[in-house]
Each structure stands twice: as structure tokens, then as C-alpha cells.
Design a protein around this motif. Structure first.
Motif, PDB file in Angstrom:
ATOM      1  N   PHE A  94       5.433 -13.693 -59.439  1.00  0.00           N
ATOM      2  CA  PHE A  94       5.261 -15.152 -59.866  1.00  0.00           C
ATOM      3  C   PHE A  94       5.582 -15.758 -58.552  1.00  0.00           C
ATOM      4  O   PHE A  94       6.280 -15.298 -57.478  1.00  0.00           O
ATOM      5  CB  PHE A  94       6.365 -15.263 -60.621  1.00  0.00           C
ATOM      6  N   SER A  95       4.674 -17.008 -58.732  1.00  0.00           N
ATOM      7  CA  SER A  95       5.005 -18.026 -57.658  1.00  0.00           C
ATOM      8  C   SER A  95       6.486 -18.433 -57.335  1.00  0.00           C
ATOM      9  O   SER A  95       6.985 -18.664 -56.190  1.00  0.00           O
ATOM     10  CB  SER A  95       4.032 -19.092 -57.871  1.00  0.00           C
ATOM     11  N   ASP A  96       7.115 -18.711 -58.395  1.00  0.00           N
ATOM     12  CA  ASP A  96       8.338 -18.857 -58.413  1.00  0.00           C
ATOM     13  C   ASP A  96       9.288 -18.553 -59.666  1.00  0.00           C
ATOM     14  O   ASP A  96       8.814 -18.418 -60.513  1.00  0.00           O
ATOM     15  CB  ASP A  96       8.721 -20.418 -57.813  1.00  0.00           C
ATOM     16  N   CYS A  97      10.756 -18.988 -59.665  1.00  0.00           N
ATOM     17  CA  CYS A  97      11.595 -18.862 -61.092  1.00  0.00           C
ATOM     18  C   CYS A  97      11.017 -19.400 -62.103  1.00  0.00           C
ATOM     19  O   CYS A  97      11.150 -19.051 -63.051  1.00  0.00           O
ATOM     20  CB  CYS A  97      13.011 -19.070 -60.195  1.00  0.00           C
ATOM     21  N   GLU A  98      10.523 -20.620 -61.819  1.00  0.00           N
ATOM     22  CA  GLU A  98       9.912 -21.465 -62.871  1.00  0.00           C
ATOM     23  C   GLU A  98       8.800 -20.697 -63.871  1.00  0.00           C
ATOM     24  O   GLU A  98       8.610 -20.575 -64.919  1.00  0.00           O
ATOM     25  CB  GLU A  98       9.678 -22.804 -62.658  1.00  0.00           C
ATOM     26  N   ALA A  99       7.965 -20.254 -62.835  1.00  0.00           N
ATOM     27  CA  ALA A  99       6.794 -19.630 -63.305  1.00  0.00           C
ATOM     28  C   ALA A  99       7.211 -18.320 -64.311  1.00  0.00           C
ATOM     29  O   ALA A  99       6.785 -18.064 -65.250  1.00  0.00           O
ATOM     30  CB  ALA A  99       5.760 -19.029 -62.315  1.00  0.00           C
ATOM     31  N   LEU A 100       8.286 -17.511 -63.731  1.00  0.00           N
ATOM     32  CA  LEU A 100       8.925 -16.453 -64.516  1.00  0.00           C
ATOM     33  C   LEU A 100       9.729 -16.822 -65.773  1.00  0.00           C
ATOM     34  O   LEU A 100       9.308 -16.157 -66.725  1.00  0.00           O
ATOM     35  CB  LEU A 100       9.952 -15.942 -63.438  1.00  0.00           C
ATOM     36  N   THR A 101      10.198 -17.945 -65.656  1.00  0.00           N
ATOM     37  CA  THR A 101      10.913 -18.359 -66.908  1.00  0.00           C
ATOM     38  C   THR A 101      10.092 -18.657 -67.911  1.00  0.00           C
ATOM     39  O   THR A 101       9.911 -18.572 -69.122  1.00  0.00           O
ATOM     40  CB  THR A 101      11.982 -19.702 -66.538  1.00  0.00           C
ATOM     41  N   ALA A 102       8.674 -19.516 -67.512  1.00  0.00           N
ATOM     42  CA  ALA A 102       7.880 -19.876 -68.552  1.00  0.00           C
ATOM     43  C   ALA A 102       7.254 -18.639 -69.102  1.00  0.00           C
ATOM     44  O   ALA A 102       6.933 -18.530 -70.532  1.00  0.00           O
ATOM     45  CB  ALA A 102       6.754 -20.571 -67.596  1.00  0.00           C
ATOM     46  N   ASP A 109       9.651 -10.705 -76.011  1.00  0.00           N
ATOM     47  CA  ASP A 109      10.313  -9.356 -76.182  1.00  0.00           C
ATOM     48  C   ASP A 109      10.206  -8.852 -74.737  1.00  0.00           C
ATOM     49  O   ASP A 109      10.596  -7.626 -74.552  1.00  0.00           O
ATOM     50  CB  ASP A 109       9.156  -8.383 -76.769  1.00  0.00           C
ATOM     51  N   LYS A 110      10.237  -9.628 -73.553  1.00  0.00           N
ATOM     52  CA  LYS A 110      10.575  -9.274 -72.453  1.00  0.00           C
ATOM     53  C   LYS A 110      11.689  -9.987 -71.665  1.00  0.00           C
ATOM     54  O   LYS A 110      12.121 -10.897 -71.910  1.00  0.00           O
ATOM     55  CB  LYS A 110       9.096  -9.613 -71.462  1.00  0.00           C
ATOM     56  N   ARG A 111      12.160  -9.075 -70.611  1.00  0.00           N
ATOM     57  CA  ARG A 111      13.383  -9.611 -70.015  1.00  0.00           C
ATOM     58  C   ARG A 111      13.412  -9.151 -68.762  1.00  0.00           C
ATOM     59  O   ARG A 111      12.666  -8.404 -67.914  1.00  0.00           O
ATOM     60  CB  ARG A 111      14.590  -8.577 -70.493  1.00  0.00           C
TER      61      ARG A 111
END
Ligand SMILES: [Zn+2]
Ligand SMILES: [Zn+2]
Length: 153
Positions: A94-102, A109-111
Motif C-alpha cells: 500500500f502507498s500509505d496507512c490510509e490506503a491500507l485503512t481504506a 473479513d481481512k485484518r
């Protein structure tokens, strides 16, 4: 062998991992200007995603594609460990934490336990000799020969 300072791998012919001929002939490649390694950077127009957007089975494999993410986003991206509902792990860039959060918001179902990258370069450095393009048929044959000769390494 030292890691390539441009594409972060010590193995200059390790990619493509699967169906190398098909990938080299039909997909746009990031051609490392330093070691010559070809990394698939093709975009699936229908889904709007690139190879590096897909989940990888291991951290090591994700690392092989990290350079194409960094070059696409023009910043150091991170590799995160994702766990599905069966406890199966995969590695996603992911480009950053925000992309991961989105992504996690859309995939309930993913963590991601750590919410922090397992691996990330400190800085993104543009390199002068990088090429992003399709290979010529002659380049494909040459690269495949080198891949066989070096057994992928
Ligand atoms: Zn490909
Ligand atoms: Zn390289």
C-alpha cells in the motif's frame, strides 16, 4: 550478492516468477536501469490495478515488486501483512496507512495486526536510467536466456 540499490533485489533475473515468456511478451515492464531486472508493472485496465496491487504469498515476493509500487506512487510504499478470516497470511503493498485503512474498510473479513509496514524503504529515489515499456522480441529472448543461465538468480 548485494541488493540492487534501484530495485532492492540481489537477484537480477529472478522476475517474472510465473509464465515469464507470457509476461515479458505481453506486459509493460519496469526495466531496472541498474541491474536490468524486468518487473511487471502492467495495468489491468478493467480493474485498474497493477501487479503490485495484488496480494503476495510471501514478504520476499512482495519485496521483488516493491520498486514498481514506489515508482508508480513516487514515494516509498509499505508491505503489510494481511490475515484473512481463516488465519491465512498474505502480503500486500500500500502507498500509505490510509490506503491500507481504506482496503480494510472494504474487506471486513481481512485484518492487519500491526497496522504498520513490515518493510518499507526510507526514501524514494528516482533513477536516471529506468525504462518503463514493452520489451522487443529480441530483448525477450535474451532475457529468457539469461534467466535460464542464472537459474533465476
Ligand atoms: Zn506481467
Ligand atoms: Zn535492479
Amino acid at each position: 550478492m548485494a541488493e540492487c540499490k534501484e530495485c532492492y533485489s540481489a537477484h537480477s533475473r529472478i522476475t517474472p516468477l510465473l509464465e515469464p515468456r507470457n509476461c515479458l511478451e505481453n506486459h509493460t515492464q519496469y526495466i531496472c536501469g541498474t541491474c536490468g531486472r524486468c518487473i511487471c508493472i502492467d495495468r489491468d485496465e478493467k480493474r485498474g490495478v497493477q501487479r503490485w496491487n495484488f496480494p503476495f504469498k510471501t514478504l520476499e515476493t512482495a519485496k521483488l515488486y516493491l520498486r514498481t509500487a514506489d515508482a508508480s506512487m513516487k514515494k516509498p510504499c509499505g508491505i503489510y501483512e494481511i490475515t484473512d478470516k481463516n488465519g491465512r497470511r498474505s502480503y500486500k503493498i500500500f502507498s500509505d496507512c490510509e490506503a491500507l485503512t481504506a482496503y480494510l474498510a472494504k474487506n471486513r473479513d481481512k485484518r492487519c495486526e500491526t497496522k504498520a509496514p513490515l518493510y518499507q524503504r526510507e526514501t524514494y529515489e528516482e533513477m536516471p536510467d529506468t525504462q518503463i515499456r514493452r520489451l522487443t522480441q529480441q530483448e525477450v529472448e535474451q532475457y529468457l536466456l539469461e534467466q535460464q543461465k542464472n537459474n533465476g538468480y
